[in-house]
Design a protein around this motif. Structure first.
Motif, PDB file in Angstrom:
ATOM      1  N   MET A   1      50.629  57.147  24.434  1.00 30.20           N
ATOM      2  CA  MET A   1      51.198  56.692  25.700  1.00 30.20           C
ATOM      3  C   MET A   1      50.108  56.529  26.749  1.00 30.20           C
ATOM      4  N   SER A   2      49.423  57.648  27.117  1.00 29.60           N
ATOM      5  CA  SER A   2      48.412  57.527  28.151  1.00 29.60           C
ATOM      6  C   SER A   2      47.066  57.195  27.526  1.00 29.60           C
ATOM      7  N   SER A   3      46.983  56.011  26.964  1.00 23.13           N
ATOM      8  CA  SER A   3      45.732  55.578  26.365  1.00 23.13           C
ATOM      9  C   SER A   3      44.701  55.391  27.473  1.00 23.13           C
ATOM     10  N   VAL A   4      43.437  55.247  27.090  1.00 18.96           N
ATOM     11  CA  VAL A   4      42.367  55.099  28.081  1.00 18.96           C
ATOM     12  C   VAL A   4      42.615  53.830  28.897  1.00 18.96           C
ATOM     13  N   LEU A   5      42.534  53.980  30.212  1.00 18.03           N
ATOM     14  CA  LEU A   5      42.810  52.838  31.086  1.00 18.03           C
ATOM     15  C   LEU A   5      41.651  51.858  31.083  1.00 18.03           C
ATOM     16  N   ASN A   6      41.971  50.596  30.889  1.00 22.00           N
ATOM     17  CA  ASN A   6      40.954  49.560  31.012  1.00 22.00           C
ATOM     18  C   ASN A   6      41.366  48.660  32.173  1.00 22.00           C
ATOM     19  N   PHE A   7      40.705  48.850  33.315  1.00 23.18           N
ATOM     20  CA  PHE A   7      41.115  48.127  34.522  1.00 23.18           C
ATOM     21  C   PHE A   7      40.939  46.618  34.375  1.00 23.18           C
ATOM     22  N   ALA A   8      39.999  46.228  33.517  1.00 23.59           N
ATOM     23  CA  ALA A   8      39.763  44.801  33.325  1.00 23.59           C
ATOM     24  C   ALA A   8      40.924  44.121  32.605  1.00 23.59           C
ATOM     25  N   ARG A   9      41.844  44.935  32.079  1.00 21.69           N
ATOM     26  CA  ARG A   9      42.993  44.354  31.388  1.00 21.69           C
ATOM     27  C   ARG A   9      44.170  44.069  32.328  1.00 21.69           C
ATOM     28  N   SER A  36      45.674  44.760  57.829  1.00 20.48           N
ATOM     29  CA  SER A  36      45.424  43.414  57.366  1.00 20.48           C
ATOM     30  C   SER A  36      43.927  43.131  57.436  1.00 20.48           C
ATOM     31  N   ASN A  37      43.387  42.492  56.382  1.00 17.83           N
ATOM     32  CA  ASN A  37      41.973  42.131  56.341  1.00 17.83           C
ATOM     33  C   ASN A  37      41.029  43.295  55.993  1.00 17.83           C
ATOM     34  N   ALA A  38      41.581  44.475  55.678  1.00 14.98           N
ATOM     35  CA  ALA A  38      40.720  45.627  55.379  1.00 14.98           C
ATOM     36  C   ALA A  38      39.979  45.454  54.057  1.00 14.98           C
ATOM     37  N   GLY A  39      40.525  44.603  53.172  1.00 13.65           N
ATOM     38  CA  GLY A  39      39.857  44.372  51.888  1.00 13.65           C
ATOM     39  C   GLY A  39      40.635  44.875  50.679  1.00 13.65           C
ATOM     40  N   LYS A  40      41.955  45.008  50.817  1.00 11.62           N
ATOM     41  CA  LYS A  40      42.788  45.537  49.723  1.00 11.62           C
ATOM     42  C   LYS A  40      42.730  44.646  48.483  1.00 11.62           C
ATOM     43  N   SER A  41      43.003  43.352  48.690  1.00 11.32           N
ATOM     44  CA  SER A  41      43.028  42.439  47.538  1.00 11.32           C
ATOM     45  C   SER A  41      41.640  42.349  46.917  1.00 11.32           C
ATOM     46  N   SER A  42      40.605  42.327  47.741  1.00  9.89           N
ATOM     47  CA  SER A  42      39.230  42.266  47.225  1.00  9.89           C
ATOM     48  C   SER A  42      38.896  43.514  46.409  1.00  9.89           C
ATOM     49  N   ASN A  50      38.036  40.919  38.210  1.00 12.62           N
ATOM     50  CA  ASN A  50      38.714  39.632  38.110  1.00 12.62           C
ATOM     51  C   ASN A  50      38.844  39.042  39.519  1.00 12.62           C
ATOM     52  N   ARG A  51      37.970  38.135  39.835  1.00 18.29           N
ATOM     53  CA  ARG A  51      37.917  37.585  41.184  1.00 18.29           C
ATOM     54  C   ARG A  51      39.182  36.863  41.617  1.00 18.29           C
ATOM     55  N   SER A  52      39.956  36.404  40.643  1.00 20.91           N
ATOM     56  CA  SER A  52      41.118  35.601  41.031  1.00 20.91           C
ATOM     57  C   SER A  52      42.449  36.310  40.787  1.00 20.91           C
ATOM     58  N   LEU A  53      42.397  37.631  40.576  1.00 17.05           N
ATOM     59  CA  LEU A  53      43.652  38.345  40.297  1.00 17.05           C
ATOM     60  C   LEU A  53      44.511  38.450  41.564  1.00 17.05           C
ATOM     61  N   ALA A  54      43.983  39.099  42.586  1.00 21.04           N
ATOM     62  CA  ALA A  54      44.724  39.228  43.848  1.00 21.04           C
ATOM     63  C   ALA A  54      44.150  38.213  44.827  1.00 21.04           C
ATOM     64  N   ARG A  55      45.023  37.531  45.551  1.00 23.71           N
ATOM     65  CA  ARG A  55      44.537  36.500  46.480  1.00 23.71           C
ATOM     66  C   ARG A  55      43.930  37.122  47.732  1.00 23.71           C
ATOM     67  N   THR A  56      42.712  36.698  48.044  1.00 24.77           N
ATOM     68  CA  THR A  56      42.024  37.220  49.226  1.00 24.77           C
ATOM     69  C   THR A  56      41.882  36.082  50.240  1.00 24.77           C
ATOM     70  N   SER A  57      41.607  36.447  51.472  1.00 20.59           N
ATOM     71  CA  SER A  57      41.446  35.404  52.484  1.00 20.59           C
ATOM     72  C   SER A  57      40.740  35.928  53.722  1.00 20.59           C
ATOM     73  N   LYS A  58      40.054  35.024  54.398  1.00 21.35           N
ATOM     74  CA  LYS A  58      39.431  35.363  55.691  1.00 21.35           C
ATOM     75  C   LYS A  58      40.506  35.505  56.756  1.00 21.35           C
ATOM     76  N   GLN A  64      51.581  38.717  51.605  1.00 14.03           N
ATOM     77  CA  GLN A  64      52.819  38.871  52.366  1.00 14.03           C
ATOM     78  C   GLN A  64      53.945  39.496  51.562  1.00 14.03           C
ATOM     79  N   LEU A  65      53.684  39.789  50.308  1.00 10.80           N
ATOM     80  CA  LEU A  65      54.709  40.398  49.469  1.00 10.80           C
ATOM     81  C   LEU A  65      54.073  41.598  48.787  1.00 10.80           C
ATOM     82  N   LEU A  66      54.894  42.414  48.139  1.00 11.11           N
ATOM     83  CA  LEU A  66      54.320  43.477  47.316  1.00 11.11           C
ATOM     84  C   LEU A  66      53.939  42.819  45.995  1.00 11.11           C
ATOM     85  N   ASN A  67      52.670  42.884  45.642  1.00 14.94           N
ATOM     86  CA  ASN A  67      52.210  42.237  44.405  1.00 14.94           C
ATOM     87  C   ASN A  67      51.898  43.297  43.359  1.00 14.94           C
ATOM     88  N   PHE A  68      52.507  43.138  42.197  1.00 16.91           N
ATOM     89  CA  PHE A  68      52.367  44.133  41.123  1.00 16.91           C
ATOM     90  C   PHE A  68      51.457  43.626  40.018  1.00 16.91           C
TER      91      PHE A  68
END
Ligand SMILES: Nc1nc2c(ncn2[C@@H]2O[C@H](COP(=O)(O)OP(=O)(O)OP(=O)(O)O)[C@@H](O)[C@H]2O)c(=O)[nH]1
Ligand SMILES: [Mg+2]
Length: 205
Positions: A1-9, A36-42, A50-58, A64-68
């Motif tokens: 169940m709690s296998s080793v976490l691979n964040f890149a997955r 807002s703008n603190a750098g959460k998505s980054s 993964n540069r394109s997983l969470a959308r970032t912006s200046k 604007q939503l909870l993203n899972f």
């Protein structure tokens, strides 16, 4: 169940506008919160390589939503909308704050909060509110002082120490804290190690 976490997955699962529309509340998840703008998505992108997983912006207010994002069947990361964003209409802001509060208070699988603050503007009033809520709720909290690449090492450690001192003075001794940069990736390993600890053994009930 709690296998080793691979964040890149990590993979995007879904966005949810309300607590009721979030994915099934089982297993364990960690949410990234902050102004807002603190750098959460980054930070999520740095962690998952993964540069394109969470959308970032200046432009503040991008998320604007909870993203899972799922790491495996039982474990997730959540990118929360930033708080304290002044430019959205007041009615929208009140609705977001309500959904954010509902999520934080009602989500059973929420194991901990990563609270991000720009190292140049730490402990703003919303951050303090979040910390005091987390303290009262007994929610595990880990602070990232983000954009550390914007300061030299000396000034960065000065801020780190000052914030640590304030947390201790406020009785928030259980809160851990580190400096972080999504740009030069400093602090990524330390964040990984905290999350591995929090997300070990997800209860699946
Ligand atoms: N120099 C530097 N810039 C960063 C860092 N992290 C994020 N940024 C920049 O800060 C801006 C905001 O980053 P986001 O990751 O979109 O911030 P957010 O907290 O998700 O913002 P919202 O979704 O609006 O709440 C972007 O222009 C990023 O490129 C960092 O570690 N260093
Ligand atoms: Mg975002």
């Amino acid at each position: 169940m709690s296998s080793v976490l691979n964040f890149a997955r990590a993979r995007f699962v879904q966005s949810a506008p309300t607590l009721a529309l979030c994915p099934l509340d089982t297993g364990a998840e960690v949410a990234f919160a902050g102004r807002s703008n603190a750098g959460k998505s980054s930070a999520i992108n740095a962690l998952t390589r993964n540069r394109s997983l969470a959308r970032t912006s200046k432009t503040p207010g991008r998320t604007q939503l909870l993203n899972f994002f799922c790491l495996d069947d039982d474990r997730r990361l959540v990118d929360l909308p930033g708080y304290g964003f002044a430019k959205v209409p007041k009615t929208v802001k009140i609705a977001w704050d309500k959904q954010l509060a509902a999520y934080l208070q009602g989500r059973l699988s929420l194991r901990g909060l990563v609270l991000l603050m720009d190292i140049r503007h730490p402990l703003q009033s919303y951050d303090r509110q979040m910390l005091s809520w987390a303290g009262e709720a007994g929610m595990l909290t880990h602070i990232l002082l983000t954009k550390a690449d914007k300061l030299n090492r000396g000034p960065a450690s000065t801020v780190l120490l000052a914030v640590q001192r304030e947390l201790a003075a406020a009785g928030l001794n259980a809160v851990s804290i580190q400096t972080f940069s999504s740009v030069d990736r400093s602090g990524v390993e330390q964040l990984e190690s905290t999350l591995r600890h929090w997300l070990a053994d997800p209860v699946t009930d």
